[in-house]
Structures are given as C-alpha cells and as structure tokens.
Design an enzyme around this catalytic site. Sequence first.
Site, short mmCIF file in Angstrom:
data_model
loop_
_atom_site.label_atom_id
_atom_site.label_comp_id
_atom_site.label_asym_id
_atom_site.label_seq_id
_atom_site.Cartn_x
_atom_site.Cartn_y
_atom_site.Cartn_z
N GLY A 23 -5.23 11.48 5.51
CA GLY A 23 -4.75 10.09 4.89
C GLY A 23 -5.51 9.31 3.98
CB CYS A 24 -9.54 8.92 3.86
SG CYS A 24 -9.66 7.91 5.39
CB THR A 25 -7.41 13.30 1.05
OG1 THR A 25 -8.68 13.59 1.74
CG2 THR A 25 -7.46 14.12 -0.21
#
Length: 155
Positions: free
Chosen positions: A46-48
């Site tokens: 998700g952060c990527t």
Amino acid sequence: MSERLKPGDTAPAFTLPDADGNDVSLADHKGRKVIVYFYPRALTPGCTKQACDFTDNLDLLTAAGYDVIGVSPDKPEKLAKFRDEENLKVTLVGDPAKETLEAYGAFGEKQNYGKTVMGVIRSTIVVDENGKVEHAFYNVRATGHVAKIIKDLGI
C-alpha cells in the site's frame, strides 16, 4: 492519542532526516504549499502504491505550487532502499521517534483486521505558504488517494 489537525491550525514544525541522512524541515518550504503525507512503512504494497502515485503526479503538483514530503517511522537507510527500488522522486523523511507523526495526529489507535492497535494512521496534511493547515485528511486509502487530493485541490 494526539489531536488531529484542522484547517487554520499552525502546522507543527519538524526537521527530520531524509533518505540520504540530510535534514529536511517544513521551514525549508516557506512560501510554497506542502503536501505532507504520513504512511506506515516503506517497502509495503500500500505504501509503495501511494508513493508511486505521488511520484507519478509530482510534476503536476510541483507546477501547481506544491512540494511533497512523505513521513514514516522508517530509518534513512530503509527510505533510501525504498526510493531506489521504486524510483521514487518524492522527498521521504524518517521519524523513528514518532514525534512528528504524533504532532500531526497521524499516530495512535487504529483498527487493523478488527483489532485496535497503535500505529501510523495514513494521513495527508496540506500546508499553505504561511505554515497553516489548509486541508487535513485522516484514515485515507493508499489507492486512489493522490487522485482525490488533486481533485480536492482543484489541480
């Protein structure tokens, strides 16, 4: 639990190390608008996705007068690996002590798979040229969030 920021509040000052260990301060961006986004952990799906979305739209945001700073509890070495593996262009800073995360209301109790846990609350704060909060978005989704910000800011 830390207080959430609201439009009109003064954005808390911060100086944090970037992926190369250089200090980055909110004050360095005085006179420009800054999108400060808080994410749980580098190198996670998700952060990527979110960091890549900001990178893909960085030229558009910069042209509209916005700088982008991503904040996570990660150390500079991990941020450098994240930046290099994903070819990220956004400024990433680490807050292992979580002081800035707490000051922005982006750390506290959250729901994770039905359990209440302490952690980073995915959040985005838009700071105006004078250091005041223009928009405060909490509990945002990683996917589609950048497009929503662009729409909300009228870019």
